[in-house]
Design an enzyme around this catalytic site. Structure first.
Site, PDB file in Angstrom:
ATOM      1  N   GLY A  32      40.579  39.646  35.186  1.00 13.08           N
ATOM      2  CA  GLY A  32      39.197  39.284  35.089  1.00 13.08           C
ATOM      3  C   GLY A  32      38.845  39.133  33.534  1.00 13.08           C
ATOM      4  O   GLY A  32      37.808  39.304  33.187  1.00 13.08           O
ATOM      5  N   ALA A  33      39.999  38.716  32.783  1.00 13.57           N
ATOM      6  CA  ALA A  33      39.492  38.617  30.987  1.00 13.57           C
ATOM      7  C   ALA A  33      39.129  37.440  30.730  1.00 13.57           C
ATOM      8  O   ALA A  33      38.841  37.240  29.489  1.00 13.57           O
ATOM      9  CB  ALA A  33      40.952  38.979  30.563  1.00 13.57           C
TER      10      ALA A  33
ATOM     11  N   ARG B  65      36.085  36.188  31.532  1.00 10.77           N
ATOM     12  CA  ARG B  65      34.901  36.041  31.344  1.00 10.77           C
ATOM     13  C   ARG B  65      34.149  37.339  31.237  1.00 10.77           C
ATOM     14  O   ARG B  65      34.805  38.292  31.577  1.00 10.77           O
ATOM     15  CB  ARG B  65      34.167  35.054  32.283  1.00 10.77           C
ATOM     16  CG  ARG B  65      34.237  35.187  33.669  1.00 10.77           C
ATOM     17  CD  ARG B  65      33.582  34.170  34.279  1.00 10.77           C
ATOM     18  NE  ARG B  65      33.749  34.001  35.872  1.00 10.77           N
ATOM     19  CZ  ARG B  65      33.033  34.522  36.774  1.00 10.77           C
ATOM     20  NH1 ARG B  65      32.160  35.287  36.600  1.00 10.77           N
ATOM     21  NH2 ARG B  65      33.526  34.624  37.995  1.00 10.77           N
TER      22      ARG B  65
ATOM     23  N   SER C 180      31.098  50.972  39.406  1.00 12.56           N
ATOM     24  CA  SER C 180      29.609  50.649  39.217  1.00 12.56           C
ATOM     25  C   SER C 180      28.867  51.990  39.830  1.00 12.56           C
ATOM     26  O   SER C 180      29.384  52.682  40.844  1.00 12.56           O
ATOM     27  CB  SER C 180      29.283  49.545  40.178  1.00 12.56           C
ATOM     28  OG  SER C 180      27.848  49.291  40.437  1.00 12.56           O
TER      29      SER C 180
ATOM     30  N   TYR D  18      29.755  45.848  48.312  1.00 16.03           N
ATOM     31  CA  TYR D  18      30.136  46.025  47.181  1.00 16.03           C
ATOM     32  C   TYR D  18      30.274  47.549  47.014  1.00 16.03           C
ATOM     33  O   TYR D  18      31.015  48.218  46.087  1.00 16.03           O
ATOM     34  CB  TYR D  18      29.010  45.254  46.354  1.00 16.03           C
ATOM     35  CG  TYR D  18      29.263  45.603  44.599  1.00 16.03           C
ATOM     36  CD1 TYR D  18      30.189  44.867  43.826  1.00 16.03           C
ATOM     37  CD2 TYR D  18      28.335  46.372  43.867  1.00 16.03           C
ATOM     38  CE1 TYR D  18      30.310  44.888  42.577  1.00 16.03           C
ATOM     39  CE2 TYR D  18      28.894  46.433  42.671  1.00 16.03           C
ATOM     40  CZ  TYR D  18      29.484  45.838  41.906  1.00 16.03           C
ATOM     41  OH  TYR D  18      29.873  46.025  40.535  1.00 16.03           O
TER      42      TYR D  18
ATOM     43  N   ASN E 291      39.336  45.459  35.631  1.00 19.92           N
ATOM     44  CA  ASN E 291      38.087  44.995  35.658  1.00 19.92           C
ATOM     45  C   ASN E 291      37.637  44.122  36.525  1.00 19.92           C
ATOM     46  O   ASN E 291      36.351  44.348  36.809  1.00 19.92           O
ATOM     47  CB  ASN E 291      37.869  44.225  34.242  1.00 19.92           C
ATOM     48  CG  ASN E 291      36.660  43.674  34.062  1.00 19.92           C
ATOM     49  OD1 ASN E 291      35.327  43.996  33.873  1.00 19.92           O
ATOM     50  ND2 ASN E 291      36.881  42.297  34.086  1.00 19.92           N
TER      51      ASN E 291
ATOM     52  N   LYS F 168      33.377  49.793  45.932  1.00 17.43           N
ATOM     53  CA  LYS F 168      33.332  50.406  44.630  1.00 17.43           C
ATOM     54  C   LYS F 168      33.403  51.910  44.777  1.00 17.43           C
ATOM     55  O   LYS F 168      34.093  52.741  44.096  1.00 17.43           O
ATOM     56  CB  LYS F 168      32.134  50.212  43.780  1.00 17.43           C
ATOM     57  CG  LYS F 168      32.069  48.786  43.295  1.00 17.43           C
ATOM     58  CD  LYS F 168      33.182  48.487  42.479  1.00 17.43           C
ATOM     59  CE  LYS F 168      33.088  47.348  41.628  1.00 17.43           C
ATOM     60  NZ  LYS F 168      34.220  46.864  40.575  1.00 17.43           N
TER      61      LYS F 168
HETATM   62  P1  NAP Z   1      31.724  38.372  36.193  1.00 11.75           P
HETATM   63  O1  NAP Z   1      31.419  37.797  34.857  1.00 11.75           O
HETATM   64  O2  NAP Z   1      31.329  37.749  37.384  1.00 11.75           O
HETATM   65  O3  NAP Z   1      33.637  38.333  36.098  1.00 11.75           O
HETATM   66  C1  NAP Z   1      34.443  38.751  37.265  1.00 11.75           C
HETATM   67  C2  NAP Z   1      35.601  38.571  36.835  1.00 11.75           C
HETATM   68  O4  NAP Z   1      36.550  38.923  38.103  1.00 11.75           O
HETATM   69  C3  NAP Z   1      35.811  37.080  36.434  1.00 11.75           C
HETATM   70  O5  NAP Z   1      37.077  37.112  35.558  1.00 11.75           O
HETATM   71  C4  NAP Z   1      36.716  36.548  37.945  1.00 11.75           C
HETATM   72  O6  NAP Z   1      37.572  35.432  37.531  1.00 11.75           O
HETATM   73  C5  NAP Z   1      37.556  37.775  38.223  1.00 11.75           C
HETATM   74  N1  NAP Z   1      37.946  37.798  39.744  1.00 11.75           N
HETATM   75  C6  NAP Z   1      36.922  37.695  40.705  1.00 11.75           C
HETATM   76  N2  NAP Z   1      37.898  37.504  41.840  1.00 11.75           N
HETATM   77  C7  NAP Z   1      39.084  37.543  41.408  1.00 11.75           C
HETATM   78  C8  NAP Z   1      40.493  37.377  42.134  1.00 11.75           C
HETATM   79  N3  NAP Z   1      40.450  37.243  43.195  1.00 11.75           N
HETATM   80  N4  NAP Z   1      41.530  37.413  41.285  1.00 11.75           N
HETATM   81  C9  NAP Z   1      41.369  37.489  40.046  1.00 11.75           C
HETATM   82  N5  NAP Z   1      40.389  37.792  39.132  1.00 11.75           N
HETATM   83  C10 NAP Z   1      39.246  37.573  40.121  1.00 11.75           C
HETATM   84  O7  NAP Z   1      31.671  39.790  36.431  1.00 11.75           O
HETATM   85  P2  NAP Z   1      31.142  41.034  35.340  1.00 11.75           P
HETATM   86  O8  NAP Z   1      30.002  41.445  35.283  1.00 11.75           O
HETATM   87  O9  NAP Z   1      32.043  40.760  33.843  1.00 11.75           O
HETATM   88  O10 NAP Z   1      32.034  42.251  36.053  1.00 11.75           O
HETATM   89  C11 NAP Z   1      33.225  42.838  35.550  1.00 11.75           C
HETATM   90  C12 NAP Z   1      33.366  44.302  36.220  1.00 11.75           C
HETATM   91  O11 NAP Z   1      32.157  45.117  35.863  1.00 11.75           O
HETATM   92  C13 NAP Z   1      33.207  44.107  37.740  1.00 11.75           C
HETATM   93  O12 NAP Z   1      34.256  44.880  38.583  1.00 11.75           O
HETATM   94  C14 NAP Z   1      31.889  44.505  38.163  1.00 11.75           C
HETATM   95  O13 NAP Z   1      31.822  45.336  39.424  1.00 11.75           O
HETATM   96  C15 NAP Z   1      31.710  45.406  37.323  1.00 11.75           C
HETATM   97  N6  NAP Z   1      30.281  45.662  37.095  1.00 11.75           N
HETATM   98  C16 NAP Z   1      29.273  44.743  36.586  1.00 11.75           C
HETATM   99  C17 NAP Z   1      27.962  45.112  36.385  1.00 11.75           C
HETATM  100  C18 NAP Z   1      26.898  44.047  35.710  1.00 11.75           C
HETATM  101  O14 NAP Z   1      25.843  44.406  35.505  1.00 11.75           O
HETATM  102  N7  NAP Z   1      27.544  42.901  35.138  1.00 11.75           N
HETATM  103  C19 NAP Z   1      27.456  46.193  36.579  1.00 11.75           C
HETATM  104  C20 NAP Z   1      28.474  47.317  37.399  1.00 11.75           C
HETATM  105  C21 NAP Z   1      29.689  46.946  37.560  1.00 11.75           C
HETATM  106  P3  NAP Z   1      37.218  33.978  38.060  1.00 11.75           P
HETATM  107  O15 NAP Z   1      36.362  33.528  36.867  1.00 11.75           O
HETATM  108  O16 NAP Z   1      38.394  33.154  38.311  1.00 11.75           O
HETATM  109  O17 NAP Z   1      36.235  33.981  39.314  1.00 11.75           O
END
Ligand code: NAP
Length: 230
Positions: A12-13, A15, A139, A154, A87, A158
């Site tokens: 998930g690099a 974005r 998370s 979710y 990630n 997690k």
């Molecule tokens: P995000 O911006 O929504 O990015 C999610 C990433 O996961 C994107 O690169 C997406 O790719 C990829 N992804 C989703 N489904 C996929 C699949 N089937 N195969 C390959 N890649 C896939 O989310 P983020 O906030 O950066 O989250 C990153 C991590 O942090 C996640 O595990 C999330 O649960 C965790 N987290 C985030 C928060 C927060 O507040 N943001 C809080 C706690 C934990 P596409 O662009 O192709 O969809």
């Protein structure tokens, strides 16, 4: 042993937090970063955005069987992976009575089973080489001690990722450090623009865990570089 010339793979690099982790690792200079995105266009754009400091690779996490096969192909093409950052993640809304079983299925596949499959493939080599780092971006919503307070699919996925962390840490021994973290609430597509942390702030603990020294912890759960309860 230092992390000189290690190979790191970040899922998930393309974005969000994953992009910030890939950037943070690649700018250290001594780590070769494989920046994974689910599409060829995403992989290409990500490598470009990182200024050529990372190699863009395609890795779709939807099907754990395919993930394992793809992981073997990636090692055959790019060499052994020493640092794995699980990630990528998905978030579906709804409590346990209001979420489709399909949403739980895809959440478990992307958030839990794909990290497990990648850790099995790459972790075997890490264990054989007596060095490795696996970082699971989890998370607080997957924490029993914090009440599994997120949407059902979710939180369940997690919490299971946290269990994967402990179980794989037990199997991989003390030379391979396997840890989970909560990045806090981060301004990404998942976190929304009201979140209080930048992607770079959200990436900090992951970067720390990815480059732990040999006497660093394994099998733990961290936020802001501090151990937290499961
Ligand atoms: P995000 O911006 O929504 O990015 C999610 C990433 O996961 C994107 O690169 C997406 O790719 C990829 N992804 C989703 N489904 C996929 C699949 N089937 N195969 C390959 N890649 C896939 O989310 P983020 O906030 O950066 O989250 C990153 C991590 O942090 C996640 O595990 C999330 O649960 C965790 N987290 C985030 C928060 C927060 O507040 N943001 C809080 C706690 C934990 P596409 O662009 O192709 O969809």
């Amino acid at each position: 042993m230092s992390t000189d010339r290690r190979v790191a793979l970040v899922t998930g690099a393309n974005r969000g937090i994953g992009r910030a982790i890939a950037h943070g690792l690649s700018k250290r200079g001594e780590i070769r970063v494989l920046a994974a995105a689910r599409s060829a266009a995403g992989a290409h754009d990500t490598a470009e955005a990182l200024g050529g400091a990372a190699v863009g690779i395609v890795l779709d996490l939807s099907d754990p069987q395919e993930v394992a096969a793809r992981a073997k192909a990636i090692e055959a093409e790019h060499g052994p992976v020493d640092i794995l950052i699980n990630n990528a993640g998905v978030l579906y809304s709804g409590d346990a009575l209001n979420v489709d079983v399909e949403a739980l299925d895809i959440s478990l596949r992307v958030n839990t089973m794909a990290p497990f499959a990648l850790t099995q493939v790459f972790g075997a080599g890490m264990k054989a080489r007596n060095w490795g780092r696996v970082v699971n971006v989890s998370s607080g919503w997957g924490s029993f001690s914090e009440g599994l307070a997120g949407p059902a699919a979710y939180s369940i996925s997690k919490a299971a990722l946290n269990a994967v962390t402990v179980s794989t840490a037990q199997a991989l021994g003390h030379h391979v450090k396997v840890n989970a973290l909560c990045p806090g609430w981060v301004r990404t597509r998942m976190g929304g623009q009201s979140a209080d942390r930048s992607p770079e702030e959200g990436a900090d603990t992951a970067l720390w865990l990815a480059t732990l020294p040999d006497d660093g912890p394994t099998g733990g759960f961290f936020r802001d570089r501090q151990a937290v309860e499961w």
